[in-house]
Design a protein around this motif. Structure first.
Motif, PDB file in Angstrom:
ATOM      1  N   TYR A  99       0.707  -1.127   0.048  1.00 48.55           N
ATOM      2  CA  TYR A  99      -0.089  -0.073   0.103  1.00 48.55           C
ATOM      3  C   TYR A  99       0.773   1.230  -0.203  1.00 48.55           C
ATOM      4  CZ  TYR A  99      -3.844   3.226   1.036  1.00 48.55           C
ATOM      5  OH  TYR A  99      -4.667   3.968   1.262  1.00 48.55           O
ATOM      6  N   THR A 100       1.686   1.474   0.870  1.00 48.24           N
ATOM      7  CA  THR A 100       2.323   2.544   1.099  1.00 48.24           C
ATOM      8  C   THR A 100       3.351   2.877  -0.327  1.00 48.24           C
ATOM      9  OG1 THR A 100       4.387   1.690   1.913  1.00 48.24           O
ATOM     10  CG2 THR A 100       2.770   2.489   3.374  1.00 48.24           C
ATOM     11  N   GLU A 101       3.678   1.566  -1.052  1.00 43.02           N
ATOM     12  CA  GLU A 101       4.257   2.097  -2.112  1.00 43.02           C
ATOM     13  C   GLU A 101       3.553   2.352  -3.201  1.00 43.02           C
ATOM     14  OE1 GLU A 101       8.125  -1.080  -1.856  1.00 43.02           O
ATOM     15  OE2 GLU A 101       6.763  -1.453  -3.437  1.00 43.02           O
ATOM     16  N   VAL A 102       2.289   1.990  -3.288  1.00 41.02           N
ATOM     17  CA  VAL A 102       1.269   2.288  -4.330  1.00 41.02           C
ATOM     18  C   VAL A 102       0.691   3.636  -4.178  1.00 41.02           C
ATOM     19  CG1 VAL A 102      -0.988   1.640  -5.150  1.00 41.02           C
ATOM     20  CG2 VAL A 102       0.289  -0.139  -4.451  1.00 41.02           C
ATOM     21  N   TYR A 103       0.762   4.263  -2.938  1.00 43.38           N
ATOM     22  CA  TYR A 103       0.415   5.395  -2.540  1.00 43.38           C
ATOM     23  C   TYR A 103       1.373   6.449  -2.830  1.00 43.38           C
ATOM     24  CZ  TYR A 103      -2.069   9.026   0.228  1.00 43.38           C
ATOM     25  OH  TYR A 103      -2.902  10.080   0.514  1.00 43.38           O
TER      26      TYR A 103
END
Lengths: 275, 70
Positions: free
Chosen positions: A259-263
């Motif tokens: 998630y934090t990478e996608v974000y």
């Protein structure tokens, strides 16, 4: 590492001994978490331990890390905030079966769905211990609790199946009896990028055991020993043979965008920084 | 707590007498006192497997050195 070195390095010595009841599994799980953090080689100064409310959630208070003791059921919400604000930190959530599956159930499925890089360790003692033994969503159906003097009628969750279905990418179950395996499972979870979830079948001799003919911590660990089936052995058994037993080990692992990478990618795109 | 290198010791102040170490020690190193707390009565049998350390909920047992696969 000796116990003395372990305590010196990873615990707030002045807060020990802890206040958990005789034979409570929380101390065993806290020890396993500390040993797993050491085994996984995480940077102590870049690790945050987050908990909610309940007996289990007292654990971070004894641990020499940056810690957050938050509101009931909301450990995952706070942890999500920490991780999104500072993705470089290792964020570990320590929670109980009531905290995680009842009050925090919604946070649990959505954190799993996002596949955010958190490591969640659930201290599953089948009961709300701190408040006097009310049944939780993980109290086995038919067992007794302060609020179920004739036995619970509610079906209990299989939390590992729930997290797997919700999108968690590392799911494992251990016990306080199989302590070495537990350390390895938590350590593997810490090494996994994405939402890793470890349910620990634990014991509350005071409020669960006494009401369910498991009159001591020793009897409860014997029960774990007799009813736990390692994942490899379970694969060879029929559902009928597995009835009344539970499976331990690594239950599920998959790769999925974190998630934090996608974000971060989304932020880059919005700023027009995308290649 | 008297510390003898390489020999299992019990921190009586932290021990709550749950009996886990006594029941599950594979070498039967411990015996229960009247109050349920363990006494090291068979130290020579200790194989330093470390299970008592790992399973003690109160961090009250120490092998006084390295353990857990080290």
């Amino acid at each position: 590492m000796s116990v003395e070195e372990l305590l010196e390095r990873y615990t707030r010595r002045d807060k020990l001994p802890h206040i958990w009841c005789p034979g409570c599994g929380n101390g065993i799980i806290m020890g396993a978490v500390i040993r797993a953090l050491d085994q996984a080689g995480v940077d102590q100064k870049k690790t945050v331990i987050v908990s909610g409310i309940g007996c289990s959630s007292r654990a971070p208070g004894y641990m020499k890390f940056d810690t957050l003791h938050t509101t009931h059921g909301r450990a995952l919400a706070y942890a999500t905030g920490v991780k999104l604000a500072r993705p470089e930190l290792k964020v570990v959530v320590l929670t109980g079966d009531g905290d995680c599956a009842a009050i925090g159930g919604n946070h649990l499925i959505h954190a799993a769905r996002r596949n955010i890089d958190l490591t969640v360790v659930v201290f599953n003692n089948d009961i709300y211990g701190m408040t006097g033994g009310q049944y939780s969503p993980l109290t086995p159906q038919g067992s007794y609790a302060t609020t179920a003097p004739y036995g619970t009628v509610d079906r209990n969750f299989d939390l590992c199946e729930l997290v797997k279905a919700a999108g968690g990418t590392y799911v494992a179950r251990g016990t306080t009896y199989h302590t070495r395996m537990l350390i390895d499972l938590i350590s593997a979870g810490l090494g996994h990028k994405g939402f890793s979830f470890i349910e620990v079948v634990s014991q509350c001799p005071m409020y669960y055991g006494r009401k369910n003919k498991l009159t001591s911590a020793v009897a409860m660990l014997e029960w774990q020993k007799e009813h736990a089936v390692p994942v490899k052995a379970a694969a060879k058994l029929t559902p009928e043979q597995l009835k009344g037993k539970f499976v331990i080990g690594e239950l599920h692992r998959q790769e999925a965008p974190e998630y934090t990478e996608v974000y971060a990618n989304l932020v880059a795109r919005a700023r027009g920084e995308e290649k | 707590m008297e510390k003898v290198p390489g020999i299992v010791t019990v921190n009586e102040k932290w021990c709550k007498g749950c009996g886990i170490c006594i029941a599950f020690c594979p070498a039967k190193v411990f015996t229960a006192r009247e109050d349920g707390k363990p006494v090291v009565t068979n130290p020579d049998a200790c194989t330093r497997c470390g299970l008592c350390e790992l399973r003690c909920p109160d961090f009250a047992i120490s092998l006084g050195g390295k353990s857990h696969g080290e």
